[in-house]
Design a protein around this motif. Sequence first.
Motif, PDB file in Angstrom:
ATOM      1  N   LYS A  41      17.381   1.954 -19.426  1.00 16.88           N
ATOM      2  CA  LYS A  41      16.883   2.906 -18.545  1.00 16.88           C
ATOM      3  C   LYS A  41      15.503   2.291 -17.910  1.00 16.88           C
ATOM      4  CE  LYS A  41      18.419   7.306 -20.639  1.00 16.88           C
ATOM      5  NZ  LYS A  41      17.972   8.605 -21.276  1.00 16.88           N
ATOM      6  N   THR A  42      14.749   1.875 -18.739  1.00 13.93           N
ATOM      7  CA  THR A  42      13.478   1.111 -18.287  1.00 13.93           C
ATOM      8  C   THR A  42      13.834  -0.052 -17.174  1.00 13.93           C
ATOM      9  OG1 THR A  42      12.228   1.559 -20.065  1.00 13.93           O
ATOM     10  CG2 THR A  42      11.251  -0.127 -18.566  1.00 13.93           C
ATOM     11  N   GLU A  43      14.808  -0.802 -17.792  1.00 14.95           N
ATOM     12  CA  GLU A  43      15.228  -1.902 -16.715  1.00 14.95           C
ATOM     13  C   GLU A  43      15.858  -1.298 -15.284  1.00 14.95           C
ATOM     14  OE1 GLU A  43      17.652  -4.985 -18.585  1.00 14.95           O
ATOM     15  OE2 GLU A  43      16.275  -5.084 -20.426  1.00 14.95           O
ATOM     16  N   PHE A  44      16.556  -0.466 -15.550  1.00 13.32           N
ATOM     17  CA  PHE A  44      17.495   0.189 -14.329  1.00 13.32           C
ATOM     18  C   PHE A  44      16.457   0.589 -13.407  1.00 13.32           C
ATOM     19  CE2 PHE A  44      19.362   3.293 -11.655  1.00 13.32           C
ATOM     20  CZ  PHE A  44      20.734   2.628 -11.391  1.00 13.32           C
ATOM     21  N   ILE A  45      15.452   1.518 -13.805  1.00  8.79           N
ATOM     22  CA  ILE A  45      14.602   2.117 -12.916  1.00  8.79           C
ATOM     23  C   ILE A  45      13.706   1.230 -12.179  1.00  8.79           C
ATOM     24  CG2 ILE A  45      12.358   3.441 -13.117  1.00  8.79           C
ATOM     25  CD1 ILE A  45      13.721   4.838 -15.619  1.00  8.79           C
TER      26      ILE A  45
ATOM     27  N   PRO B 153      16.996   3.390 -24.023  1.00  3.42           N
ATOM     28  CA  PRO B 153      15.511   3.558 -23.446  1.00  3.42           C
ATOM     29  C   PRO B 153      15.109   2.340 -22.673  1.00  3.42           C
ATOM     30  CG  PRO B 153      15.579   4.621 -25.553  1.00  3.42           C
ATOM     31  CD  PRO B 153      16.909   4.065 -25.303  1.00  3.42           C
ATOM     32  N   GLN B 154      15.735   1.166 -23.317  1.00  2.00           N
ATOM     33  CA  GLN B 154      15.351  -0.316 -22.615  1.00  2.00           C
ATOM     34  C   GLN B 154      16.203  -0.230 -21.587  1.00  2.00           C
ATOM     35  OE1 GLN B 154      12.994  -2.397 -23.316  1.00  2.00           O
ATOM     36  NE2 GLN B 154      13.808  -3.726 -21.548  1.00  2.00           N
TER      37      GLN B 154
ATOM     38  N   ALA C  76      26.238  11.105 -14.978  1.00  2.00           N
ATOM     39  CA  ALA C  76      26.408  11.583 -16.395  1.00  2.00           C
ATOM     40  C   ALA C  76      26.486  10.276 -17.211  1.00  2.00           C
ATOM     41  CB  ALA C  76      28.011  11.954 -16.553  1.00  2.00           C
ATOM     42  N   PRO C  77      26.742   8.952 -16.744  1.00  2.00           N
ATOM     43  CA  PRO C  77      26.440   8.005 -17.484  1.00  2.00           C
ATOM     44  C   PRO C  77      25.114   7.521 -17.918  1.00  2.00           C
ATOM     45  CG  PRO C  77      28.206   7.141 -15.892  1.00  2.00           C
ATOM     46  CD  PRO C  77      27.388   8.613 -15.646  1.00  2.00           C
ATOM     47  N   TRP C  78      24.098   8.078 -17.393  1.00  2.00           N
ATOM     48  CA  TRP C  78      22.761   8.036 -17.853  1.00  2.00           C
ATOM     49  C   TRP C  78      22.417   8.169 -19.217  1.00  2.00           C
ATOM     50  CZ3 TRP C  78      19.135   5.212 -15.573  1.00  2.00           C
ATOM     51  CH2 TRP C  78      17.715   5.695 -15.735  1.00  2.00           C
ATOM     52  N   LYS C  79      23.411   9.111 -19.730  1.00  2.00           N
ATOM     53  CA  LYS C  79      23.209   9.707 -21.342  1.00  2.00           C
ATOM     54  C   LYS C  79      23.413   8.420 -22.242  1.00  2.00           C
ATOM     55  CE  LYS C  79      24.026  14.413 -20.467  1.00  2.00           C
ATOM     56  NZ  LYS C  79      24.862  15.573 -20.482  1.00  2.00           N
ATOM     57  N   GLN C  80      24.301   7.407 -21.695  1.00  2.00           N
ATOM     58  CA  GLN C  80      24.854   6.374 -22.643  1.00  2.00           C
ATOM     59  C   GLN C  80      23.808   5.108 -22.268  1.00  2.00           C
ATOM     60  OE1 GLN C  80      28.769   5.271 -20.998  1.00  2.00           O
ATOM     61  NE2 GLN C  80      29.216   7.562 -20.685  1.00  2.00           N
ATOM     62  N   PHE C  81      22.782   5.079 -21.456  1.00  2.00           N
ATOM     63  CA  PHE C  81      21.626   4.178 -21.413  1.00  2.00           C
ATOM     64  C   PHE C  81      20.720   4.212 -22.581  1.00  2.00           C
ATOM     65  CE2 PHE C  81      21.661   2.422 -17.038  1.00  2.00           C
ATOM     66  CZ  PHE C  81      23.143   2.858 -16.639  1.00  2.00           C
TER      67      PHE C  81
ATOM     68  N   GLN D  23       0.845  -1.372  -0.062  1.00  2.00           N
ATOM     69  CA  GLN D  23       0.002  -0.053  -0.060  1.00  2.00           C
ATOM     70  C   GLN D  23       1.000   1.195   0.300  1.00  2.00           C
ATOM     71  OE1 GLN D  23      -3.212   0.390   2.672  1.00  2.00           O
ATOM     72  NE2 GLN D  23      -4.157  -1.717   2.256  1.00  2.00           N
ATOM     73  N   VAL D  24       1.920   1.320   0.804  1.00  2.00           N
ATOM     74  CA  VAL D  24       3.005   2.357   0.968  1.00  2.00           C
ATOM     75  C   VAL D  24       3.550   2.706  -0.613  1.00  2.00           C
ATOM     76  CG1 VAL D  24       4.969   3.286   1.628  1.00  2.00           C
ATOM     77  CG2 VAL D  24       3.282   2.250   3.333  1.00  2.00           C
ATOM     78  N   GLU D  25       3.987   1.391  -1.305  1.00  2.00           N
ATOM     79  CA  GLU D  25       4.429   1.593  -2.615  1.00  2.00           C
ATOM     80  C   GLU D  25       3.447   2.114  -3.607  1.00  2.00           C
ATOM     81  OE1 GLU D  25       6.297  -1.523  -6.010  1.00  2.00           O
ATOM     82  OE2 GLU D  25       5.584  -2.351  -4.120  1.00  2.00           O
ATOM     83  N   SER D  26       2.317   1.653  -3.593  1.00  2.00           N
ATOM     84  CA  SER D  26       1.371   2.306  -4.248  1.00  2.00           C
ATOM     85  C   SER D  26       0.997   3.490  -4.401  1.00  2.00           C
ATOM     86  CB  SER D  26      -0.034   1.464  -4.092  1.00  2.00           C
ATOM     87  OG  SER D  26      -1.186   1.860  -5.099  1.00  2.00           O
ATOM     88  N   TYR D  27       1.024   4.081  -2.998  1.00  2.00           N
ATOM     89  CA  TYR D  27       0.918   5.386  -2.671  1.00  2.00           C
ATOM     90  C   TYR D  27       1.937   6.374  -3.178  1.00  2.00           C
ATOM     91  CZ  TYR D  27      -0.060   9.875  -0.233  1.00  2.00           C
ATOM     92  OH  TYR D  27      -0.355  11.079   0.095  1.00  2.00           O
ATOM     93  N   ALA D  28       3.265   5.481  -3.003  1.00  2.00           N
ATOM     94  CA  ALA D  28       4.379   6.422  -3.288  1.00  2.00           C
ATOM     95  C   ALA D  28       4.776   6.425  -4.874  1.00  2.00           C
ATOM     96  CB  ALA D  28       5.685   5.590  -3.019  1.00  2.00           C
ATOM     97  N   ASP D  29       4.245   5.545  -5.629  1.00  2.00           N
ATOM     98  CA  ASP D  29       4.143   5.731  -7.226  1.00  2.00           C
ATOM     99  C   ASP D  29       3.673   7.141  -7.661  1.00  2.00           C
ATOM    100  OD1 ASP D  29       5.462   3.295  -7.110  1.00  2.00           O
ATOM    101  OD2 ASP D  29       3.646   2.273  -7.878  1.00  2.00           O
ATOM    102  N   ARG D  30       2.490   7.571  -6.809  1.00  2.00           N
ATOM    103  CA  ARG D  30       2.043   8.892  -7.212  1.00  2.00           C
ATOM    104  C   ARG D  30       2.832  10.117  -7.108  1.00  2.00           C
ATOM    105  NH1 ARG D  30      -3.599   8.856  -3.903  1.00  2.00           N
ATOM    106  NH2 ARG D  30      -3.267   6.698  -3.458  1.00  2.00           N
ATOM    107  N   TYR D  31       3.782  10.089  -6.151  1.00  2.00           N
ATOM    108  CA  TYR D  31       4.665  11.128  -5.670  1.00  2.00           C
ATOM    109  C   TYR D  31       6.185  11.123  -5.866  1.00  2.00           C
ATOM    110  CZ  TYR D  31       0.161  12.181  -3.837  1.00  2.00           C
ATOM    111  OH  TYR D  31      -1.297  12.541  -3.668  1.00  2.00           O
ATOM    112  N   LEU D  32       6.852   9.970  -5.970  1.00  2.00           N
ATOM    113  CA  LEU D  32       8.139   9.649  -6.134  1.00  2.00           C
ATOM    114  C   LEU D  32       8.361   9.485  -7.714  1.00  2.00           C
ATOM    115  CD1 LEU D  32       9.105   7.233  -3.261  1.00  2.00           C
ATOM    116  CD2 LEU D  32       9.713   9.664  -3.557  1.00  2.00           C
ATOM    117  N   ASP D  33       9.494  10.486  -8.153  1.00  2.00           N
ATOM    118  CA  ASP D  33       9.679  10.591  -9.556  1.00  2.00           C
ATOM    119  C   ASP D  33      10.974   9.505  -9.635  1.00  2.00           C
ATOM    120  OD1 ASP D  33      10.587  10.400 -12.111  1.00  2.00           O
ATOM    121  OD2 ASP D  33      10.375  12.768 -12.276  1.00  2.00           O
ATOM    122  N   TYR D  34      10.654   8.206  -9.794  1.00  2.00           N
ATOM    123  CA  TYR D  34      11.655   6.984  -9.816  1.00  2.00           C
ATOM    124  C   TYR D  34      12.899   7.442 -11.032  1.00  2.00           C
ATOM    125  CZ  TYR D  34       9.436   4.540  -6.051  1.00  2.00           C
ATOM    126  OH  TYR D  34       8.642   4.111  -5.087  1.00  2.00           O
ATOM    127  N   GLU D  35      12.120   7.813 -12.137  1.00  2.00           N
ATOM    128  CA  GLU D  35      12.939   7.870 -13.346  1.00  2.00           C
ATOM    129  C   GLU D  35      13.977   9.212 -13.183  1.00  2.00           C
ATOM    130  OE1 GLU D  35      12.800   9.088 -18.021  1.00  2.00           O
ATOM    131  OE2 GLU D  35      10.974   8.810 -16.939  1.00  2.00           O
TER     132      GLU D  35
END
Length: 199
Positions: A87-91, A84-85, A77-82, A56-68
């Motif tokens: 990035k999705t897997e890492f997040i 799209p796939q 800086a290395p994030w630019k080298q990821f 329930q906490v996780e579900s609520y958090a999804d609305r307010y935490l920007d995991y990306e």
Amino acid sequence: MNRSLFALMFAAPAAIVAPYAAAAEHPAQAQMQQNIDTVLKIARNTSLSEAQRVKQVESYADRYLDYERISALAVGAPWKQFTPQQKTEFIAAFKEMIISMYSHSALIGAADVKVRLLPKMTSNGNKFDVFSELQTKSGKKYEVAYQLYQVGPVYKIYNFRLDGTSLVTVYRNQFGELIKQKGIDGTIAAVKAKQLKKK
């Protein structure tokens, strides 16, 4: 960074006791107070199992935490080298690792830690820092800054600072070393396997 305090900071946004609220004059402060109150209610609901409360906490958090954005800042800086796939897997892996490593500590800590919103806040365009004071059972106090940005009526959390120590900075060195040693895919695999050190 103290592991239990780290857990409390991350738990959507804080599985903590708020014995009294500071004057929430700005909408960002009002939202943070609402977040704290809601998560506290879930954390203290003993009719639910620990797994149910975490969900329930996780579900609520999804609305307010920007995991990306949290993930991007934590990698740096290395994030630019990821791709799209990647990035999705890492997040997804980073979020799962955080929940797995810290959810139990956060729920246990909810009974012993007191937090109050502080009246001060800072802003820069659509970015805001909302401050709180966290007091442990032993009486030690820490200042926590929640960094948010506005998206319509909602304020998304993209970082935390505990007495000046940034959550994203805490992990950036680990990710930097992993990427050098194992590459991006190897780093994602390590995060999926929860092989990072607890902070």
